[in-house]
Design an enzyme around this catalytic site. Sequence first.
Site: not given
Length: 546
Positions: A209, A269
């Site tokens: 990410k 995440g």
Amino acid sequence: MALKAINPTKTKAWEKLSSHFEEIKDVHMVELFRKNPERAKEMAIEWNDFYVDYSKNRINKETLDLLVSLAEELDLQDAISKYFSGDTINETEGRAVLHTALRAGKDDEVLVDGVNVVPEVYQVREKISQFSDSVINGSRKGYTGKAFTHVVNIGIGGSDLGPAMVTEALAYYKNHLDVRFISNVDGDHVMESLKGLDPETTLFVVVSKTFTTQETLSNATTAKNWFLKTASEKDVAKHFVAVSTNLEKIADFGIHADNVFPMWDWVGGRFSLWSAVGLSIALSVGYENYAKLLDGARAMDQHFKETPFERNIPVVLSLINIWYNNFFDAESEAIIPYTQYLHRFSAYLQQGIMESNGKSIDRNGQRVGYQTGTIIWGEPGTNSQHAFFQLIHQGTKLIPADFIGFTESLHGEEDHHKKLMSNFFAQTEALLNGKVEDVVIGELKAQGKNEEQIKALTPFKIFEGNKPTNTFMIDRLTPQSLGALIALYEHKIFVQGVVWNIFSYDQWGVELGKQLANNILKDFAGETTAEHDPSTALLIKRFMEH
Ligand SMILES: O=P(O)(O)OC[C@H]1O[C@](O)(CO)[C@@H](O)[C@@H]1O
């Protein structure tokens, strides 16, 4: 708008739960079943292909009513609507929490800062669909013109556990591509995973990410260097794709802009497998199955949003767990799936649950005066029965457990499935009823033991029972049912965070170790800047002497 910040222990419902606990804490569940012959039916929720039996818990109707009034007093309904509508409920990072938008219907509207994000989500889904189709059908080729045979997902935490767990869970539905996962910064893990791979037919999916994670960047660099031993720099574009919010860093790494799958900072995440982080899932089982996984999750979202609390699976299960955590002082929860396909499920939930609710500061910034997140652990049955079930049955700790089983097996091995499921039912039955002294003595007599032997052995063979379990009976392990199951636990996390008055969607607790590791790397390079405690200093010295 922010979530309300109410100390749960100061509510009327909590006070009532505390006195109710004194009445019920020593009551055996066997007694509760005896008193109410309808208990098994009353304490079960049927929803789509799920049947969730929560009757084997140390609760009665009053307990549940009080727990539901706790949720009402804390305005859980308001929190749920904020969660789904994109309010900045991840306050410490100033973000919305919208993994549910990733599985929204095409015509739904979910606003982030006034902009409907659903069209963007579907654009990325279209890109995932086209890309995965082209790899699976072989029309996308590697640098020497060969179709891909292997996919290596490089990521860690949420950029690994979700896709890895789902890829394993849906192995029955998978195609010819061999999909591997590299997560640990351990070079042995990397080299072992690259063993036997052909650079001409291997596709790397780098998932991060932030695209700043040390482990992932190191592993991706090692993979790139391995690739460049036979290929050249210009071939990287054909073999490396990235999933990230950080387009600049991806470009620095040398991944072509066409090969970037974007994600958004409103996706945490550990809740990101529904985004392009799930690209490896789509590659492994095809886009259609990946879309079904998301459909299953959406169905659970609707159930969670729309069902009254007392019939709402994530709400009921969360509240029951709060009951054990905060009143019985249970510290952990075991998750026991009765299918080998779900062998990574508890590892996946460890991040989801423990990274989310392992917090000790409340939403007012004060230290909480009560227990929050539980310790999650588990392995598939029946393996776990032969490993740690002894402690659940006869140890000193109370360990509530979720048993997840399926009515049908996938390969149709009837005999195996009956044996598997007989164990599934037997364990929850044993945990409920235990084995009383009279039965133990009767059995020992039948085995021909004498009085003295019976006296000596009896205490060890008694099972107290009264150990709580939830039983999930799901028709079949499909992409949809798996999606719903994962979403169920996601919502359970949310409800618990609301009740415990903590922020579930940040993870500051993982930062300190990262900072210190960077300092220690400097020590290794002889650029020492940091002071260490004597133990750590000595250990580092020994390591460096080698
Ligand atoms: O996807 P990224 O940015 O590489 O982060 C990986 C993981 O690291 C963490 O930030 C902390 O361990 C997790 O929350 C996250 O899933």
